[in-house]
Design a protein around this motif. Structure first.
Motif, PDB file in Angstrom:
ATOM      1  N   SER A  19      45.042  37.210  47.297  1.00 29.65           N
ATOM      2  CA  SER A  19      43.814  37.745  46.701  1.00 29.65           C
ATOM      3  C   SER A  19      43.992  39.205  46.296  1.00 29.65           C
ATOM      4  O   SER A  19      43.519  39.628  45.236  1.00 29.65           O
ATOM      5  CB  SER A  19      42.655  37.616  47.687  1.00 29.65           C
ATOM      6  OG  SER A  19      42.444  36.285  48.067  1.00 29.65           O
ATOM      7  N   GLY A  20      44.676  39.977  47.132  1.00 29.49           N
ATOM      8  CA  GLY A  20      44.912  41.375  46.805  1.00 29.49           C
ATOM      9  C   GLY A  20      45.767  41.545  45.561  1.00 29.49           C
ATOM     10  O   GLY A  20      45.471  42.389  44.704  1.00 29.49           O
ATOM     11  N   LEU A  21      46.811  40.740  45.444  1.00 30.55           N
ATOM     12  CA  LEU A  21      47.676  40.824  44.267  1.00 30.55           C
ATOM     13  C   LEU A  21      46.915  40.436  42.995  1.00 30.55           C
ATOM     14  O   LEU A  21      47.052  41.092  41.955  1.00 30.55           O
ATOM     15  CB  LEU A  21      48.887  39.910  44.454  1.00 30.55           C
ATOM     16  CG  LEU A  21      49.883  40.326  45.549  1.00 30.55           C
ATOM     17  CD1 LEU A  21      50.976  39.276  45.700  1.00 30.55           C
ATOM     18  CD2 LEU A  21      50.486  41.690  45.249  1.00 30.55           C
ATOM     19  N   ALA A  26      44.256  41.948  38.050  1.00 34.56           N
ATOM     20  CA  ALA A  26      43.109  41.782  37.154  1.00 34.56           C
ATOM     21  C   ALA A  26      42.521  43.128  36.753  1.00 34.56           C
ATOM     22  O   ALA A  26      42.232  43.378  35.573  1.00 34.56           O
ATOM     23  CB  ALA A  26      42.042  40.920  37.832  1.00 34.56           C
ATOM     24  N   ILE A  27      42.339  44.020  37.720  1.00 31.72           N
ATOM     25  CA  ILE A  27      41.774  45.339  37.420  1.00 31.72           C
ATOM     26  C   ILE A  27      42.727  46.146  36.554  1.00 31.72           C
ATOM     27  O   ILE A  27      42.316  46.823  35.593  1.00 31.72           O
ATOM     28  CB  ILE A  27      41.459  46.097  38.720  1.00 31.72           C
ATOM     29  CG1 ILE A  27      40.356  45.367  39.506  1.00 31.72           C
ATOM     30  CG2 ILE A  27      41.016  47.525  38.420  1.00 31.72           C
ATOM     31  CD1 ILE A  27      39.036  45.280  38.794  1.00 31.72           C
ATOM     32  N   LEU A  49      33.305  53.399  33.392  1.00 31.12           N
ATOM     33  CA  LEU A  49      33.512  52.923  34.758  1.00 31.12           C
ATOM     34  C   LEU A  49      34.997  52.815  35.084  1.00 31.12           C
ATOM     35  O   LEU A  49      35.435  53.188  36.174  1.00 31.12           O
ATOM     36  CB  LEU A  49      32.822  51.571  34.950  1.00 31.12           C
ATOM     37  CG  LEU A  49      31.292  51.578  34.960  1.00 31.12           C
ATOM     38  CD1 LEU A  49      30.748  50.159  35.030  1.00 31.12           C
ATOM     39  CD2 LEU A  49      30.751  52.401  36.120  1.00 31.12           C
ATOM     40  N   PHE A  50      35.775  52.298  34.135  1.00 38.06           N
ATOM     41  CA  PHE A  50      37.209  52.177  34.381  1.00 38.06           C
ATOM     42  C   PHE A  50      37.911  53.537  34.373  1.00 38.06           C
ATOM     43  O   PHE A  50      39.024  53.657  34.874  1.00 38.06           O
ATOM     44  CB  PHE A  50      37.848  51.243  33.359  1.00 38.06           C
ATOM     45  CG  PHE A  50      37.790  49.800  33.750  1.00 38.06           C
ATOM     46  CD1 PHE A  50      38.791  49.239  34.521  1.00 38.06           C
ATOM     47  CD2 PHE A  50      36.731  48.997  33.366  1.00 38.06           C
ATOM     48  CE1 PHE A  50      38.746  47.906  34.901  1.00 38.06           C
ATOM     49  CE2 PHE A  50      36.675  47.670  33.732  1.00 38.06           C
ATOM     50  CZ  PHE A  50      37.669  47.115  34.507  1.00 38.06           C
ATOM     51  N   VAL A  60      38.487  46.870  42.838  1.00 39.11           N
ATOM     52  CA  VAL A  60      39.591  46.137  43.474  1.00 39.11           C
ATOM     53  C   VAL A  60      39.100  45.440  44.742  1.00 39.11           C
ATOM     54  O   VAL A  60      39.403  44.264  44.983  1.00 39.11           O
ATOM     55  CB  VAL A  60      40.755  47.095  43.798  1.00 39.11           C
ATOM     56  CG1 VAL A  60      41.784  46.405  44.686  1.00 39.11           C
ATOM     57  CG2 VAL A  60      41.424  47.577  42.518  1.00 39.11           C
ATOM     58  N   VAL A  61      38.333  46.154  45.558  1.00 38.22           N
ATOM     59  CA  VAL A  61      37.801  45.553  46.788  1.00 38.22           C
ATOM     60  C   VAL A  61      36.888  44.375  46.456  1.00 38.22           C
ATOM     61  O   VAL A  61      36.949  43.319  47.103  1.00 38.22           O
ATOM     62  CB  VAL A  61      37.046  46.610  47.619  1.00 38.22           C
ATOM     63  CG1 VAL A  61      36.376  45.966  48.833  1.00 38.22           C
ATOM     64  CG2 VAL A  61      37.996  47.715  48.073  1.00 38.22           C
ATOM     65  N   GLY A  62      36.028  44.547  45.440  1.00 39.88           N
ATOM     66  CA  GLY A  62      35.115  43.478  45.070  1.00 39.88           C
ATOM     67  C   GLY A  62      35.821  42.245  44.546  1.00 39.88           C
ATOM     68  O   GLY A  62      35.534  41.119  44.975  1.00 39.88           O
TER      69      GLY A  62
END
Length: 217
Positions: A19-21, A26-27, A49-50, A60-62
């Motif tokens: 999930s972290g990768l 994605a971000i 925002l970016f 990233v956390v979301g």
């Protein structure tokens, strides 16, 4: 009763890493697309925002939490030895198998152990629900502190326009981080509820299959 009871264990290292990768990729891809001058990407607020590093961290956390939750949902849809179950950490070693013929194994003990494993699976999502708005508020404090620090220059005779722009930029930073944290926590909460309901349904189905109406074995 014959056969055995198979618990869907909670081995979280693989789904957390995966999930972290996915979240970082994605971000990073979205940030790269918005930074590309030749790309027809959304302008205005999204690009702003970016451009905020703290908002990117919250993002990233979301996304990390959302991908993890989706993996947990998919894990319940797959057989215990299936691909999605493995990716979600729903497979376990031999000790996770309990012989149903043992009279010491009751429906209550089965349900208690299932709920314990479900709580472990939900722990990262529960943490994200707590940490996302907290990160937003931390960003707000940072932005407001910077704005207050520049207020004195606004009333000075020189460089008033630059100082005002700095104050407004700091306030924008503050509000953007709060916005990101509060918006992202909404789908994470919804996904947490979905995973919890799916786990309860899977538990009830396993109880009915292995213990009849769910009474003590």
């Amino acid at each position: 009763m014959t056969g055995h009871v198979q618990f869907r264990s909670a081995r979280l290292m693989a789904p957390l890493v995966l999930s972290g990768l996915v979240a970082v990729g994605a971000i990073a891809s979205c940030g790269w697309a918005l930074a590309d001058p030749g790309a027809e990407a959304a302008t205005g607020m999204v690009q702003r925002l970016f451009g905020n590093g703290f908002v990117v961290l919250i993002g990233v956390v979301g996304v990390w939490s959302l991908v993890f939750g989706v993996l947990q949902l998919w894990g319940f849809q797959s057989a215990p030895s299936g691909l999605f179950a493995r990716l979600a950490g729903h497979t376990g070693p031999a000790p996770s198998v309990v012989t149903a013929q043992e009279t010491s194994v009751s429906a209550g003990l089965f349900s208690e152990r299932w709920d314990h494993l479900a709580a472990i699976r939900l722990a990262p999502l529960s943490y994200a629900i707590w940490v996302l708005p907290l990160l937003g508020f931390i960003g707000t404090v940072i932005g407001i502190s910077d704005a207050i620090g520049d207020l004195g220059d606004v009333f000075a005779d020189s460089a008033r326009e630059e100082a005002l722009a700095s104050v407004l930029g700091a306030l924008q930073f503050a509000f953007d981080t709060t916005f990101a944290g509060l918006v992202l926590v909404i789908p994470v909460m919804a996904l947490t509820t979905a995973v919890s309901l799916k786990s309860d349904a899977a538990r009830d189905a396993a109880l009915a299959q292995n213990f009849g109406d769910g009474g003590d074995h």
